[in-house]
Design a protein around this motif. Structure first.
Motif, PDB file in Angstrom:
ATOM      1  N   LEU A  62       0.803  -1.212   0.000  1.00 40.52           N
ATOM      2  CA  LEU A  62       0.000   0.000   0.000  1.00 40.52           C
ATOM      3  C   LEU A  62       0.841   1.268   0.000  1.00 40.52           C
ATOM      4  N   GLU A  63       2.046   1.202   0.543  1.00 35.50           N
ATOM      5  CA  GLU A  63       2.850   2.407   0.718  1.00 35.50           C
ATOM      6  C   GLU A  63       3.813   2.668  -0.428  1.00 35.50           C
ATOM      7  N   SER A  64       4.003   1.700  -1.292  1.00 32.69           N
ATOM      8  CA  SER A  64       4.984   1.860  -2.358  1.00 32.69           C
ATOM      9  C   SER A  64       4.440   1.280  -3.650  1.00 32.69           C
ATOM     10  N   ASP A  65       5.142   1.590  -4.738  1.00 34.17           N
ATOM     11  CA  ASP A  65       4.780   0.999  -6.025  1.00 34.17           C
ATOM     12  C   ASP A  65       5.753  -0.115  -6.399  1.00 34.17           C
ATOM     13  N   ALA A  66       6.468  -0.647  -5.396  1.00 32.94           N
ATOM     14  CA  ALA A  66       7.415  -1.731  -5.635  1.00 32.94           C
ATOM     15  C   ALA A  66       6.694  -2.952  -6.200  1.00 32.94           C
ATOM     16  N   THR A  67       7.366  -3.659  -7.082  1.00 36.04           N
ATOM     17  CA  THR A  67       6.783  -4.860  -7.663  1.00 36.04           C
ATOM     18  C   THR A  67       6.736  -5.980  -6.637  1.00 36.04           C
ATOM     19  N   LEU A  68       5.927  -6.986  -6.916  1.00 41.05           N
ATOM     20  CA  LEU A  68       5.806  -8.110  -5.991  1.00 41.05           C
ATOM     21  C   LEU A  68       7.144  -8.853  -5.831  1.00 41.05           C
ATOM     22  N   PRO A  69       7.902  -9.081  -6.902  1.00 35.97           N
ATOM     23  CA  PRO A  69       9.219  -9.719  -6.708  1.00 35.97           C
ATOM     24  C   PRO A  69      10.134  -8.905  -5.801  1.00 35.97           C
ATOM     25  N   THR A  70      10.099  -7.583  -5.927  1.00 32.87           N
ATOM     26  CA  THR A  70      10.933  -6.731  -5.079  1.00 32.87           C
ATOM     27  C   THR A  70      10.511  -6.837  -3.620  1.00 32.87           C
ATOM     28  N   ILE A  71       9.206  -6.785  -3.382  1.00 34.14           N
ATOM     29  CA  ILE A  71       8.700  -6.894  -2.011  1.00 34.14           C
ATOM     30  C   ILE A  71       9.031  -8.259  -1.430  1.00 34.14           C
ATOM     31  N   ALA A  72       8.896  -9.310  -2.250  1.00 34.46           N
ATOM     32  CA  ALA A  72       9.206 -10.662  -1.782  1.00 34.46           C
ATOM     33  C   ALA A  72      10.648 -10.736  -1.292  1.00 34.46           C
ATOM     34  N   ARG A  73      11.575 -10.166  -2.047  1.00 32.51           N
ATOM     35  CA  ARG A  73      12.981 -10.184  -1.635  1.00 32.51           C
ATOM     36  C   ARG A  73      13.193  -9.387  -0.351  1.00 32.51           C
ATOM     37  N   ARG A  74      12.499  -8.255  -0.219  1.00 35.82           N
ATOM     38  CA  ARG A  74      12.687  -7.393   0.945  1.00 35.82           C
ATOM     39  C   ARG A  74      12.199  -8.040   2.229  1.00 35.82           C
ATOM     40  N   VAL A  75      11.239  -8.941   2.127  1.00 34.56           N
ATOM     41  CA  VAL A  75      10.705  -9.560   3.350  1.00 34.56           C
ATOM     42  C   VAL A  75      11.099 -11.025   3.495  1.00 34.56           C
ATOM     43  N   GLY A  76      12.052 -11.485   2.665  1.00 38.68           N
ATOM     44  CA  GLY A  76      12.630 -12.799   2.901  1.00 38.68           C
ATOM     45  C   GLY A  76      11.993 -13.968   2.201  1.00 38.68           C
ATOM     46  N   TYR A  77      11.243 -13.728   1.121  1.00 33.93           N
ATOM     47  CA  TYR A  77      10.664 -14.829   0.357  1.00 33.93           C
ATOM     48  C   TYR A  77      11.458 -15.019  -0.935  1.00 33.93           C
ATOM     49  N   GLY A  78      11.684 -16.285  -1.293  1.00 35.36           N
ATOM     50  CA  GLY A  78      12.514 -16.591  -2.445  1.00 35.36           C
ATOM     51  C   GLY A  78      11.886 -16.259  -3.775  1.00 35.36           C
ATOM     52  N   SER A  79      10.575 -16.149  -3.826  1.00 34.42           N
ATOM     53  CA  SER A  79       9.891 -15.850  -5.084  1.00 34.42           C
ATOM     54  C   SER A  79       8.560 -15.169  -4.793  1.00 34.42           C
ATOM     55  N   PRO A  80       8.018 -14.424  -5.768  1.00 42.63           N
ATOM     56  CA  PRO A  80       6.696 -13.819  -5.568  1.00 42.63           C
ATOM     57  C   PRO A  80       5.603 -14.868  -5.394  1.00 42.63           C
ATOM     58  N   PHE A  81       5.799 -16.050  -5.951  1.00 41.64           N
ATOM     59  CA  PHE A  81       4.800 -17.115  -5.822  1.00 41.64           C
ATOM     60  C   PHE A  81       4.736 -17.606  -4.372  1.00 41.64           C
TER      61      PHE A  81
END
Length: 318
Positions: A269-288
């Motif tokens: 909600l706070e950024s326009d970051a892509t899902l892959p970028t957010i996944a990496r930032r919070v410790g998930y190996g992939s957006p899936f």
């Protein structure tokens, strides 16, 4: 840890208003805000909740109201509401619904039926607390009251002074000041109730759990293990798990998973970051992998969360 919990309800273009009021006056607050900070800078006021609570406030007192429930601010409990404050800070007459924001405008972020103002209220509202702020809101009563003698801070006065200034970057200044007022006030309130404070607040003073929380919050994207965390604080895995669960209600890795998903929800909600970028930032190996975990936690996909959240903010003028 309190600072971590307050990462959720950060002011971002928060609604801030000085109200100049003369008796009889009564404001019905129906703005659906997640949290409101009300400071009496002059005179007296009453806060009445729909649950039946009554709080009388004097000059220098401050109240924190947990939303999104409605409440009334008035000169005395018997005064019927004549003004309704709706979402986005919209002000209207309770008699005929006519708008009052421009009619009663008294300068920069100042409003009221008269120039004098026997009572002056400074109100700052957080429209959204964010997922990371939910543990904080869950720990609060409907109304927190801090008396001036228990919290003799000059921060509300500074915020009131800054509220009347119209200058480049002033909104950012006010947002940060409002955050500081909230953090300082809640820190004092929680500290005075150590026995009743939630586990996450008491955990900050625990030499083992407090240190582990600091590690997790500093690097939520890291592939932490219980063994590594236990080694960092010099205790056994069993001892760490036992103490952590006692204070936080869940083991370290379960806590980390929940925090990762809360952070992802707010980033959507706070950024326009892509899902892959957010996944990496919070410790998930992939957006899936993030999408699957997100849907299990919140019952909706990250895309649905982003669309729904942005739509709700637009609806209230955020």
């Amino acid at each position: 840890m309190l600072e971590v919990m307050l990462e959720g309800p950060r002011a971002r273009g928060a609604f801030l208003l000085r109200s100049l009021l003369e008796p009889p006056w009564s404001l019905r607050i129906e703005d659906e805000a997640a949290l409101a900070v009300v400071s009496v800078t002059r005179g007296t006021a009453w806060l009445l909740t729909d649950a039946g609570e009554r709080h009388e406030l004097g000059a220098g007192d401050l109240a924190i109201v947990r939303g999104p429930g409605h409440y009334t601010a008035c000169d005395r409990p018997s005064t019927p509401p004549s003004i309704v404050i709706g979402p986005g800070g919209e002000c209207s007459s309770s008699a005929d619904g006519s708008p009052l924001a421009e009619v009663w405008g008294r300068g920069v972020r100042t409003w009221g039926p008269g120039e004098r103002g026997d009572t002056v209220l400074l109100t700052g509202t957080y429209e959204d607390a964010g997922e990371t702020g939910r543990p904080l809101l869950a720990a609060l009563p409907d109304v927190v009251v801090l008396r001036r003698d228990a919290w003799p801070s000059t921060l509300p006065d500074l915020l009131a002074q800054e509220a009347t200034i119209d200058a480049p970057g002033q909104r950012a200044v006010l947002d940060r000041l409002l955050d500081v007022v909230l953090i300082s006030a809640l820190r004092t309130w929680f500290a005075g109730r150590a026995e009743e404070a939630p586990g996450w607040f008491r955990a900050q003073g625990d030499p083992v759990v407090g240190t582990v929380l600091g590690l997790l919050e500093a690097a939520p994207e890291r592939a932490w293990t219980v063994s590594e965390l236990a080694d960092r604080v010099g205790v056994s895995r069993a001892a760490l798990g036992r103490r952590f669960t006692e204070l936080l209600g869940q083991p370290p890795i379960a806590y980390l998973t929940q925090r990762r998903l809360q952070l992802a929800a707010d980033l959507l909600l706070e950024s326009d970051a892509t899902l892959p970028t957010i996944a990496r930032r919070v410790g998930y190996g992939s957006p899936f992998a993030l999408s699957a975990a997100f849907k299990r936690e919140f019952g909706r996909s990250p895309q649905e969360h982003r669309r729904g959240g942005l739509g709700a903010r637009t609806a209230v003028g955020g």
